[in-house]
Design an enzyme around this catalytic site. Sequence first.
Site, mmCIF file in Angstrom:
data_model
loop_
_atom_site.group_PDB
_atom_site.id
_atom_site.type_symbol
_atom_site.label_atom_id
_atom_site.label_comp_id
_atom_site.label_asym_id
_atom_site.label_seq_id
_atom_site.Cartn_x
_atom_site.Cartn_y
_atom_site.Cartn_z
ATOM 1 N N ARG A 52 26.623 30.389 56.503
ATOM 2 C CA ARG A 52 26.062 31.734 56.488
ATOM 3 C C ARG A 52 24.543 31.613 56.588
ATOM 4 O O ARG A 52 24.008 30.499 56.478
ATOM 5 C CB ARG A 52 26.472 32.489 55.209
ATOM 6 N N ARG A 53 23.860 32.705 56.796
ATOM 7 C CA ARG A 53 22.402 32.748 56.817
ATOM 8 C C ARG A 53 21.782 31.694 57.722
ATOM 9 O O ARG A 53 20.850 31.000 57.317
ATOM 10 C CB ARG A 53 21.863 32.518 55.406
ATOM 11 N N HIS B 192 33.544 38.323 53.044
ATOM 12 C CA HIS B 192 33.987 38.928 51.769
ATOM 13 C C HIS B 192 33.167 40.175 51.449
ATOM 14 O O HIS B 192 33.708 41.240 51.170
ATOM 15 C CB HIS B 192 33.866 37.881 50.658
ATOM 16 N N PHE B 193 31.834 40.054 51.546
ATOM 17 C CA PHE B 193 31.091 41.234 51.096
ATOM 18 C C PHE B 193 31.013 42.329 52.159
ATOM 19 O O PHE B 193 30.647 43.454 51.857
ATOM 20 C CB PHE B 193 29.745 40.888 50.449
ATOM 21 N N HIS B 194 31.406 41.991 53.400
ATOM 22 C CA HIS B 194 31.508 43.100 54.357
ATOM 23 C C HIS B 194 32.802 43.896 54.133
ATOM 24 O O HIS B 194 32.872 45.068 54.495
ATOM 25 C CB HIS B 194 31.367 42.604 55.798
ATOM 26 N N HIS C 93 25.689 39.865 39.926
ATOM 27 C CA HIS C 93 27.101 40.239 40.029
ATOM 28 C C HIS C 93 27.328 41.646 39.483
ATOM 29 O O HIS C 93 28.139 42.400 40.020
ATOM 30 C CB HIS C 93 28.054 39.232 39.395
ATOM 31 N N TYR D 46 28.958 45.554 41.047
ATOM 32 C CA TYR D 46 29.779 46.582 40.389
ATOM 33 C C TYR D 46 29.028 47.902 40.265
ATOM 34 O O TYR D 46 29.646 48.970 40.199
ATOM 35 C CB TYR D 46 30.299 46.078 39.036
HETATM 36 FE FE1 HAS Z 1 32.231 39.340 45.316
HETATM 37 C C1 HAS Z 1 30.095 36.835 46.403
HETATM 38 C C2 HAS Z 1 33.880 37.092 43.326
HETATM 39 C C3 HAS Z 1 34.264 41.873 44.074
HETATM 40 C C4 HAS Z 1 30.145 41.665 46.698
HETATM 41 N N1 HAS Z 1 30.480 39.263 46.350
HETATM 42 C C5 HAS Z 1 29.766 38.136 46.716
HETATM 43 C C6 HAS Z 1 28.590 38.531 47.445
HETATM 44 C C7 HAS Z 1 28.582 39.893 47.488
HETATM 45 C C8 HAS Z 1 29.782 40.341 46.818
HETATM 46 C C9 HAS Z 1 27.513 40.778 48.095
HETATM 47 O O1 HAS Z 1 33.377 34.277 42.224
HETATM 48 C C10 HAS Z 1 27.565 37.577 48.072
HETATM 49 C C11 HAS Z 1 26.359 37.380 47.238
HETATM 50 C C12 HAS Z 1 25.395 36.472 47.963
HETATM 51 O O2 HAS Z 1 24.613 36.981 48.789
HETATM 52 O O3 HAS Z 1 25.432 35.263 47.716
HETATM 53 N N2 HAS Z 1 33.818 39.440 44.005
HETATM 54 C C13 HAS Z 1 34.338 38.403 43.314
HETATM 55 C C14 HAS Z 1 35.468 38.872 42.517
HETATM 56 C C15 HAS Z 1 35.577 40.224 42.748
HETATM 57 C C16 HAS Z 1 34.521 40.580 43.657
HETATM 58 C C17 HAS Z 1 36.346 38.061 41.624
HETATM 59 N N3 HAS Z 1 32.224 41.362 45.388
HETATM 60 C C18 HAS Z 1 33.128 42.213 44.804
HETATM 61 C C19 HAS Z 1 32.742 43.571 45.042
HETATM 62 C C20 HAS Z 1 31.577 43.519 45.779
HETATM 63 C C21 HAS Z 1 31.274 42.121 45.988
HETATM 64 C C22 HAS Z 1 33.493 44.783 44.539
HETATM 65 C C23 HAS Z 1 30.722 44.611 46.290
HETATM 66 C C24 HAS Z 1 30.900 45.864 46.068
HETATM 67 N N4 HAS Z 1 32.045 37.347 44.965
HETATM 68 C C25 HAS Z 1 32.786 36.636 44.076
HETATM 69 C C26 HAS Z 1 32.263 35.255 44.003
HETATM 70 C C27 HAS Z 1 31.180 35.180 44.887
HETATM 71 C C28 HAS Z 1 31.067 36.512 45.469
HETATM 72 C C29 HAS Z 1 32.754 34.153 43.171
HETATM 73 C C30 HAS Z 1 30.275 33.967 45.131
HETATM 74 C C31 HAS Z 1 30.740 33.195 46.313
HETATM 75 C C32 HAS Z 1 29.771 32.070 46.605
HETATM 76 O O4 HAS Z 1 30.150 30.918 46.367
HETATM 77 O O5 HAS Z 1 28.654 32.313 47.069
HETATM 78 C C33 HAS Z 1 36.597 41.153 42.093
HETATM 79 O O6 HAS Z 1 35.912 42.170 41.396
HETATM 80 C C34 HAS Z 1 37.566 41.737 43.067
HETATM 81 C C35 HAS Z 1 38.697 42.506 42.368
HETATM 82 C C36 HAS Z 1 39.391 43.453 43.317
HETATM 83 C C37 HAS Z 1 40.705 43.644 43.416
HETATM 84 C C38 HAS Z 1 41.238 44.632 44.432
HETATM 85 C C39 HAS Z 1 41.847 45.901 43.783
HETATM 86 C C40 HAS Z 1 42.246 46.868 44.849
HETATM 87 C C41 HAS Z 1 42.066 48.212 44.798
HETATM 88 C C42 HAS Z 1 42.455 49.061 45.999
HETATM 89 C C43 HAS Z 1 43.804 49.703 45.815
HETATM 90 C C44 HAS Z 1 44.255 50.281 47.123
HETATM 91 C C45 HAS Z 1 45.033 51.386 47.259
HETATM 92 C C46 HAS Z 1 45.419 51.850 48.624
HETATM 93 C C47 HAS Z 1 45.533 52.165 46.103
HETATM 94 C C48 HAS Z 1 41.679 42.913 42.593
HETATM 95 C C49 HAS Z 1 41.495 48.909 43.628
HETATM 96 C C50 HAS Z 1 46.801 51.315 48.887
HETATM 97 C C51 HAS Z 1 47.335 51.734 50.185
HETATM 98 C C52 HAS Z 1 48.164 50.986 50.938
HETATM 99 C C53 HAS Z 1 48.673 51.545 52.168
HETATM 100 C C54 HAS Z 1 48.522 49.611 50.599
#
Ligand code: HAS
Length: 569
Positions: free
Chosen positions: A456-457, A391-393, A240, A244
């Site tokens: 998946r997979r 999700h990860f795409h 995880h 990050y």
């Molecule tokens: Fe995830 C599975 C939970 C973030 C990548 N994640 C994965 C896998 C990958 C991955 C590769 O809890 C699969 C692994 C595998 O092969 O099995 N993930 C989270 C959580 C977050 C999260 C809580 N993941 C990421 C990020 C990744 C990534 C970042 C890659 C870079 N993920 C999981 C969990 C799994 C998981 C479980 C396991 C699932 C399972 O059962 O297998 C958090 O960090 C996300 C927080 C993000 C936010 C968004 C903030 C938004 C921002 C943009 C602002 C936009 C602006 C523009 C300013 C709260 C900063 C605005 C403009 C407008 C016009 C509106």
Amino acid sequence: MTTVIKETKSIHSKISTKNETVTKVDPKDAKLALAHIYVAFIALFVGGLMGLLQVLVRSGKFQLPWGIGYYQVLTVHGVLLGLVLTTFFIMGFQTAAVSRTCGALSSSQRKLGWLGFWVMTIGTAAAAVMVLLNEASVLYTFYAPLQAHWIYYAGLALVVVGSWLISLAQGLRFIAWRKENKGQTTPLLSYMVVINNLMWFVCTLGVAAEVLLQLIPWSMGLVDRIDVLLSRTLFWYFGHALVYFWLLPAYMIWYVVIPKIIGGKVFSDALARLSFILFLLLSIPVGIHHQLAEPGIDAFWKFLQVVLTLFVVVPSLMTAFSLFATFELRGRELGAKGVLGWFKNLPWNDCRFLLPFIGMVAFIPGGAGGIVNASYQLNQLIHNTIWVTGHFHLTVATAVVLTYFGAAFWLIPHLTGRKLTKRINNMANTAGILWATGMLIMSGAMHIAGLFGAPRRSEYSTYGGSEQASEWITYQIAQAVGGTILFLSILVIIGVVINLLWLAPKGEQEFPVAEVAEGAAKTPAILENFKVWGIILAALILIAYTIPVIDIINTSPLGSVGYPHLIGR
Ligand code: HAS
């Protein structure tokens, strides 16, 4: 002569404290950074091609020729895009960022960097050969009991060791800067690089232990069996934080580069540093949220890590807040009125802005999906379905890599002494729009199919005849359509990169680094006290992992492959 060199060096570094005076990456460091960028974009092309093959196979309308296996293709895709493209781009970008903001690396630091680069490259080549020989079709997560040739594991271990060496070179330059500029706040971008490297070092200890103590001896036949649950736990201790490690360089660009491109300032230096510290502390003790469906880990520890996972969402929310504030402040400077008036003042035609911005927008549903994944009970619905792939795409394959590409489009010409012309800029914007369209279709279909239980997979042939397959097939075809558009985007991106490397007109391209906004509060010194954060980090890791790991070792028949921990997988 030596004195002159010494003097120049110290002036160089001193000047760099003012952030804007040293505005270029040192030419020798530029070569080192570029070497990484070459490998990253070769990985993009080959890995992207494998992605295209995969979506076609999953649609059930296409079969792989010449006996090539689905898992072989999936392994190449995951390893090249998830591990090689990212690690090489990050190390290249970070080297350039340190050279730009702390001043040129010393020659011994640069040598260390080159050593790291070659170790990573040799490791990549060794792992690639094994995958091509179909001796390592074990995917990027290399879960036991799938077994690869030991050279594959050793190759990946070399990639990690190489990345440590180059991170060390970057860290040493940062330490030297601190000594040369006692009492001053360090340059924000270099500080962020150091935090990312520290997180990387601590998390890779887990995967290093898995590979060196379990997978290599087992694949060499030195031991018959290994404990599968322990290997997965060590992997996710790393895994995880790995996501990050991909994300933080994108955040560096969002916090420090994007404000300069839009003509604005960093909203708050202190807030940016605090969010990075929170990532350092909270990225590692959360890996068990990938194992919520696994027997053998007590529910209490799963729950604790779910809670910590929801805490690691906070620095992303702080980042979103900071970005909105930067956009709004700049918009108001330009005369924007109302809550969303700033929107039309952003430089929509500039690929250096547009691609990262598409990434930010994608990260909103991507992050929301992450919160769904982390929510213990909801995880039961989506775990091991293609929702997770969706999700990860959105996260790594859009928010992160589109930001990398947007940065590459100014970084490459900065390093090669060329200019990003209007024509190349337009090509790059086209690529960004194609990517957004392809990903909307592909990832959207993945999320929906996942909710219907599509695994998946797995390839079509394994579930093609089943009753549910007819429910999923429309979404699988949509994935193939989206994936094809994505591959077209990759071709355009490769065209842009070739142009910027060798064909664009000679000139100067800025490495944008924004100043901090005038009204921002002073950065508290505690944020630079690495000892304090190191102790808290160690405590959190011990709390979250000691008892679960002791439990795993005590309660499992050590040495068994697959029993009892793979029941239900
Ligand atoms: Fe995830 C599975 C939970 C973030 C990548 N994640 C994965 C896998 C990958 C991955 C590769 O809890 C699969 C692994 C595998 O092969 O099995 N993930 C989270 C959580 C977050 C999260 C809580 N993941 C990421 C990020 C990744 C990534 C970042 C890659 C870079 N993920 C999981 C969990 C799994 C998981 C479980 C396991 C699932 C399972 O059962 O297998 C958090 O960090 C996300 C927080 C993000 C936010 C968004 C903030 C938004 C921002 C943009 C602002 C936009 C602006 C523009 C300013 C709260 C900063 C605005 C403009 C407008 C016009 C509106």
